[in-house]
Write an enzyme that holds these catalytic residues in place. Structure first.
Site, PDB file in Angstrom:
ATOM      1  N   HIS A  44       0.834  -1.205   0.000  1.00  0.00           N
ATOM      2  CA  HIS A  44       0.000   0.000   0.000  1.00  0.00           C
ATOM      3  C   HIS A  44       0.872   1.260   0.000  1.00  0.00           C
ATOM      4  O   HIS A  44       0.615   2.200  -0.753  1.00  0.00           O
ATOM      5  CB  HIS A  44      -0.920   0.010   1.226  1.00  0.00           C
ATOM      6  CG  HIS A  44      -2.180  -0.777   1.056  1.00  0.00           C
ATOM      7  ND1 HIS A  44      -2.178  -2.140   0.878  1.00  0.00           N
ATOM      8  CD2 HIS A  44      -3.496  -0.388   1.048  1.00  0.00           C
ATOM      9  CE1 HIS A  44      -3.438  -2.570   0.763  1.00  0.00           C
ATOM     10  NE2 HIS A  44      -4.247  -1.534   0.855  1.00  0.00           N
ATOM     11  N   HIS A  72       1.218  -3.900   9.224  1.00  0.00           N
ATOM     12  CA  HIS A  72       2.591  -3.735   8.761  1.00  0.00           C
ATOM     13  C   HIS A  72       3.481  -3.252   9.898  1.00  0.00           C
ATOM     14  O   HIS A  72       3.047  -2.487  10.764  1.00  0.00           O
ATOM     15  CB  HIS A  72       2.678  -2.714   7.622  1.00  0.00           C
ATOM     16  CG  HIS A  72       2.421  -3.289   6.279  1.00  0.00           C
ATOM     17  ND1 HIS A  72       3.257  -4.228   5.693  1.00  0.00           N
ATOM     18  CD2 HIS A  72       1.423  -3.063   5.383  1.00  0.00           C
ATOM     19  CE1 HIS A  72       2.768  -4.547   4.498  1.00  0.00           C
ATOM     20  NE2 HIS A  72       1.670  -3.863   4.299  1.00  0.00           N
TER      21      HIS A  72
END
Length: 212
Positions: free
Chosen positions: A123, A172
């Protein structure tokens, strides 16, 4: 930037970033309940909305919409450069993820679905590639330096917000996001340099040169 990325990747492989990653990701969580991100429910929903700005669907739509705009403006070669930059960037993201194959954080619960490897953050990387590349290329079509700065600043803000949301949602490690930002920004800068090089040789449509 590429050197910095590989230095960071080496530190991740050697597990030298574990303390930093752990400290930052826990800073976004309720100490009494690590499954609970900081803030009320609406903040969590906002984070999901922001993280969607780095999703494949949104980025694909944005890239195609921008390519269509440039095409209608008679800038077919710039359109081609944009599409090549985005599609090759997607391939680069997948190659890096497969190559490093870092597991997702298990320290906290994931607040959104994930199905790929963790390093680098897809992303963050793709948001940087798409938004910053769009900003750099579209800024070339603007006459005003103020307008150019506005476009690039807005794109940078979105890229940062997407990365932070990935850590906040627990999907993440912070170093995943840093790596994504570094590679994405390097890719966007490379595209800007290529655009300037082509323009100087008359291989792109006439554009403003204020940002060169």
């Amino acid at each position: 930037m590429i050197w910095v990325f590989f230095e960071l990747a080496d530190a991740v492989i050697e597990n030298e970033t574990h303390r930093f990653d752990t400290h930052v990701i826990l800073a976004f969580r309720n100490p009494a309940d690590l499954s609970d991100p900081l803030g009320p429910v609406w903040v969590e929903e906002l984070a999901r909305d922001v993280t969607a700005l780095g999703g494949v669907g949104i980025l694909t739509f944005l890239a195609l919409a921008s390519a269509g705009f440039l095409w209608l403006q008679g800038k077919q070669r710039l359109t081609g450069l944009l599409l090549v930059a985005v599609t090759t960037g997607i391939s680069l993201s997948q190659m890096l993820k497969s190559g490093f194959d870092r597991p997702r954080p298990e320290l906290v619960s994931h607040e959104t679905a994930v199905y790929t490897a963790s390093f680098p953050s897809g992303h963050s990387l793709m948001a940087a590639i798409v938004y910053l590349t769009l900003a750099v290329l579209l800024a070339r079509t603007l006459d005003s330096r103020t307008a150019q700065a506005y476009v690039i600043t807005l794109a940078t803000f979105v890229v940062i917000a997407v990365g932070v949301s990935r850590v906040y949602l627990g999907v993440h490690w912070p170093t995943d996001v840093l790596a994504g930002w570094i590679v994405g920004a390097a890719w966007a800068l490379l595209c800007g340099v290529i655009a300037s090089w082509l323009a100087r040789r008359g291989r792109l449509e006439d554009e403003t040169t204020a940002c060169d």
